[in-house]
Design an enzyme around this catalytic site. Structure first.
Site, mmCIF file in Angstrom:
data_model
loop_
_atom_site.group_PDB
_atom_site.id
_atom_site.type_symbol
_atom_site.label_atom_id
_atom_site.label_comp_id
_atom_site.label_asym_id
_atom_site.label_seq_id
_atom_site.Cartn_x
_atom_site.Cartn_y
_atom_site.Cartn_z
ATOM 1 N N ASP A 190 0.834 -1.202 0.000
ATOM 2 C CA ASP A 190 0.000 0.000 0.000
ATOM 3 C C ASP A 190 0.870 1.254 0.000
ATOM 4 O OD1 ASP A 190 0.757 -0.710 2.663
ATOM 5 O OD2 ASP A 190 -0.770 0.621 3.494
ATOM 6 N N GLU A 248 0.084 -0.891 5.988
ATOM 7 C CA GLU A 248 1.148 -0.245 6.754
ATOM 8 C C GLU A 248 0.962 1.258 6.791
ATOM 9 O OE1 GLU A 248 4.980 1.507 7.914
ATOM 10 O OE2 GLU A 248 3.838 1.874 6.100
#
Length: 380
Positions: free
Chosen positions: A73, A138
């Site tokens: 991500d 994250e």
């Protein structure tokens, strides 16, 4: 270095950047990684939790288990018209690759994959095991990503002995800095209550800004500790203050203060909370605090992982690496408490989270070669 390897690592970086995996989306990145890992003997498991995609891949069953950890991500690109080229259309110009995630951390992930491919081809009967722990959570809430995968692994007695996280840690050149720990992060939202009233009649009101100001000043002036050999001194920072109705003639009835402390191993979260409460009580404030402990500090002392990573960097780049615990938090905070040696080693971090995020086109393969050499030192 092998030109084919350079092309492969850079090409994979570009392919990953092309997937607009804004947190917590993965957009097929992990499926692409699995398609590269499965043919070289990795057992790949999808571990989704709620909307978050996680990939656990392992080759081998024996100890030691060396894991590469990272995230697919990325943060939102921000205003698209501010980018020199579209953020998810990676562009190379003058030896620089630009695109969201170029440094944080799709070049790091690409380097992990090509390093594993070359290492396995050259050392098919290597010692121990290699793992990859990849999440899409994250940059976001970080509650359904690495922490959940680690819990799952712990429950089935899979222990990570050593972990290399591909976060962008380098300052000026790939490999010049390794993060061998991180400070803790304790945040809080303080609400101080007063009595709303007219500014012309202050005796009929209680101004929470005036009441809280001395306490906030004292908290900002405290020397919490002096740090230690691994960590700088703990700091207290106010990041947001909000009060008032917007009218100029109204004394507000409430003050909201958001603060954060990045703290060293000299303190515990309880130590910090106790001292803050003592200051607020000293000024007899009417208040409440909502605490948010997002990370405890961790440190990896010098051992096999650090020593061999430093040696690999020296061999590949000629650079003398420094150890650091500066910066924010990382998913290492979820892995280190299991007893694993954890380091972060990745590309230059100068443009992470910025408009026109970029890396030198030589960086992905440089990092891949460092990862491969580190594996050779630890697993052969």
């Amino acid at each position: 270095m092998n030109n084919t390897a350079i092309d492969q690592t850079l090409a994979l970086t570009i392919e990953l950047i092309s997937k607009d995996s804004v947190t917590p989306e993965d957009k097929g990145c992990q499926a692409l990684l699995a398609s590269r890992l499965t043919p070289i003997g990795f057992k790949c498991e999808n571990m989704p939790f709620d909307e978050v995609s996680n990939l656990w891949a392992r080759r081998g069953t024996e100890a030691p288990l060396l894991v590469f950890a990272g995230h697919t991500d990325v943060v939102p690109p921000g205003p698209l018209d501010a980018w020199q080229t579209p953020p998810f259309e990676p562009t190379i110009e003058n030896g620089i690759l630009t695109g969201r995630g170029a440094a944080d951390m799709k070049s790091g992930i690409a380097a992990m994959i090509t390093a594993c491919e070359r290492f396995v081809a050259e050392h098919p009967d290597h010692k121990g095991s290699i793992g990859l722990l990849i999440t899409s959570d994250e940059e976001g809430d970080a509650i359904n990503g690495t922490v959940k995968v680690v819990d799952t692994l712990q429950a089935r007695n899979e222990h990570i002995d050593m972990c290399i996280i591909g976060e962008p840690t380098s300052s000026d050149a790939v490999g010049d800095t390794i993060k061998n720990g991180r400070r803790g992060s304790l945040g809080g939202k303080l609400t101080v209550s007063g009595v709303q009233g007219h500014v012309a009649y202050p005796h009929l009101a209680k101004n929470p800004i005036h009441l809280a100001a001395p306490a906030l000043a004292e908290l900002g002036a405290i020397e919490w500790d002096q740090g230690n050999d691994h960590f700088p001194a703990t700091t207290f920072q106010i990041s947001n203050i909000n009060s008032g109705t917007g009218a100029t003639n109204v004394i507000p009835g409430e003050l909201a203060v958001i603060f954060n402390l990045r703290f060293s191993t000299e303190l515990t979260p309880n130590d910090i909370q106790t001292r803050i409460i003592a200051v607020l009580d000293k000024y007899e404030l009417d208040y409440e605090i909502k605490w948010n402990l997002s990370a405890k500090p961790f440190i990896t002392e010098k051992g096999d992982l650090i020593e061999q990573a430093i040696a690999a960097i020296k061999e590949i780049t000629g650079i003398d690496t420094k150890l650091s615990t500066e910066g924010g938090t990382s998913d290492g905070r979820f892995i280190a408490p299991t007893g694993s040696q954890v380091i972060e080693l990745g590309p230059v971090n100068a443009t992470i989270h910025k408009i026109n995020e970029q890396v030198d086109i030589k960086a992905p393969d440089m990092l891949s070669s460092i990862y491969q050499r580190t594996m050779e030192k630890l697993l052969t």
